[in-house]
Design a protein around this motif. Structure first.
Motif, PDB file in Angstrom:
ATOM      1  N   GLU A 271       0.839  -1.191   0.000  1.00 19.74           N
ATOM      2  CA  GLU A 271       0.000   0.000   0.000  1.00 19.74           C
ATOM      3  C   GLU A 271       0.876   1.243   0.000  1.00 19.74           C
ATOM      4  O   GLU A 271       2.024   1.214   0.447  1.00 19.74           O
ATOM      5  CB  GLU A 271      -0.948   0.010   1.204  1.00 19.74           C
ATOM      6  N   LYS A 283      -3.736   3.633  -0.897  1.00 18.68           N
ATOM      7  CA  LYS A 283      -4.083   2.783  -2.030  1.00 18.68           C
ATOM      8  C   LYS A 283      -3.462   1.400  -1.859  1.00 18.68           C
ATOM      9  O   LYS A 283      -2.267   1.268  -1.593  1.00 18.68           O
ATOM     10  CB  LYS A 283      -3.573   3.417  -3.323  1.00 18.68           C
ATOM     11  N   LYS A 284      -4.280   0.368  -2.010  1.00 20.23           N
ATOM     12  CA  LYS A 284      -3.787  -1.006  -1.982  1.00 20.23           C
ATOM     13  C   LYS A 284      -3.099  -1.322  -3.311  1.00 20.23           C
ATOM     14  O   LYS A 284      -3.527  -0.863  -4.372  1.00 20.23           O
ATOM     15  CB  LYS A 284      -4.935  -1.984  -1.746  1.00 20.23           C
TER      16      LYS A 284
END
Length: 309
Positions: A271, A283-284
């Motif tokens: 992430e 954000k992954k």
């Protein structure tokens, strides 16, 4: 106050108070083994009295100790093994010598600490402002301490594209080097090799890229560094590997120069913080793992065991 107050207490902590050497609260802690002073107004005289009058004290934490400017830790009669000095920004000078201290941790923007004649000191941990200031963050005479085997370094400021690190003393006793650095976009990691080369006998190296932020993975020609051979380095761990050219460059550096390397452990970044318009969001990620497999699997010498977590 009775001098024997708290004589059976083994662990204690004080926070947000003011202390003076004129009070006797500290005299009777004959069995105190661990003490944390957090945001306490204290001076060096009291710290030294405390150490002298707590014969079993093994762990001491001084955190945000206001007005603390100078103190000394010395004497083989002290039982102190673990000392942590965290964000004591008023400190001007601390002298630690001729004790059996085992572990020392310092967190702050500058290093006012002198370490000397510490035959049992095996672990030193420093958190400071930036890698550019590492030459002044390392305690004077650290290179003369024969038993420091673990060195942990962490920095608050982001790596810059034009990072310059000054010449560092050779730390020949260090066997494990742990670096934690915040990263941004595509700043080069190759300047870190100067820190690694300052530890010529290191056997284990751990790098953690902290707080990945708006990372970039633009393709470019890879740079190579011909450094001195690392004859003892056997294991490298790379945490938050993103798969940028600068990440791969550091791996190539170890492949080229760590002639005894047996194992490379890579933990891909999962992430990162990204900027979307005016918003910041977490954000992954899946791409770093895919890039790690693509860049490294089957590409290393057969003698190196590759582990991608």
């Amino acid at each position: 106050m009775d001098d024997d107050v708290g004589c059976s207490q083994r662990t204690s902590g004080l926070s947000n108070v003011g202390l003076s050497p004129s009070i006797s609260w500290h005299v009777g802690f004959r069995y105190l083994e661990e003490l944390c002073l957090n945001r306490v107004t204290v001076d060096g005289e009291l710290v030294e009295q405390l150490l002298a009058n707590c014969p079993k004290l093994e762990r001491l934490v001084l955190e945000e100790a206001r007005t603390l400017t100078r103190f000394r830790v010395s004497g083989r009669s002290l039982k102190l093994k673990y000392l942590r000095i965290l964000w004591c920004d008023d400190l001007e000078y601390v002298e630690i010598y001729d004790t059996d201290l085992v572990s020392f941790t310092f967190v702050g923007m500058r290093m006012p600490v002198c370490l000397d004649k510490l035959p049992q000191l095996s672990e030193v941990s420093i958190r400071g402002s930036s890698l550019e200031q590492l030459h002044v963050m390392l305690p004077p005479r650290l290179s003369s301490l024969p038993c420091v085997q673990i060195l942990k370094l962490e920095f608050f400021r982001l790596l810059s594209e034009n990072l310059q690190i000054r010449q560092l003393p050779k730390l020949t006793s260090v066997k494990q080097l742990i670096l934690r650095v915040p990263v941004f976009k595509e700043a080069s990691l190759l300047p870190l090799t100067l820190v690694i080369e300052a530890c010529p006998c290191v056997r284990s190296f751990v790098l953690e890229l902290m707080y990945p932020d708006d990372m970039l993975c633009r393709q470019r020609k890879l740079k190579r560094v011909d450094g001195p051979p690392h004859r003892y380095l056997k294991e490298v761990e790379f945490h938050n590997y993103y798969g940028r050219p600068c990440d791969l460059e550091l791996v190539i550096y170890f492949v080229d120069n760590a002639i005894a390397l047996e194992k490379l452990v890579v933990s891909p970044c999962e992430e990162e913080m990204v900027t979307v318009g005016e918003r910041r969001m977490l954000k992954k990620l899946k791409e770093p793992r895919e890039r790690a497999w693509q860049q490294l699997k089957g590409k290393l010498p057969s003698k190196i065991d590759l582990v991608i977590n």
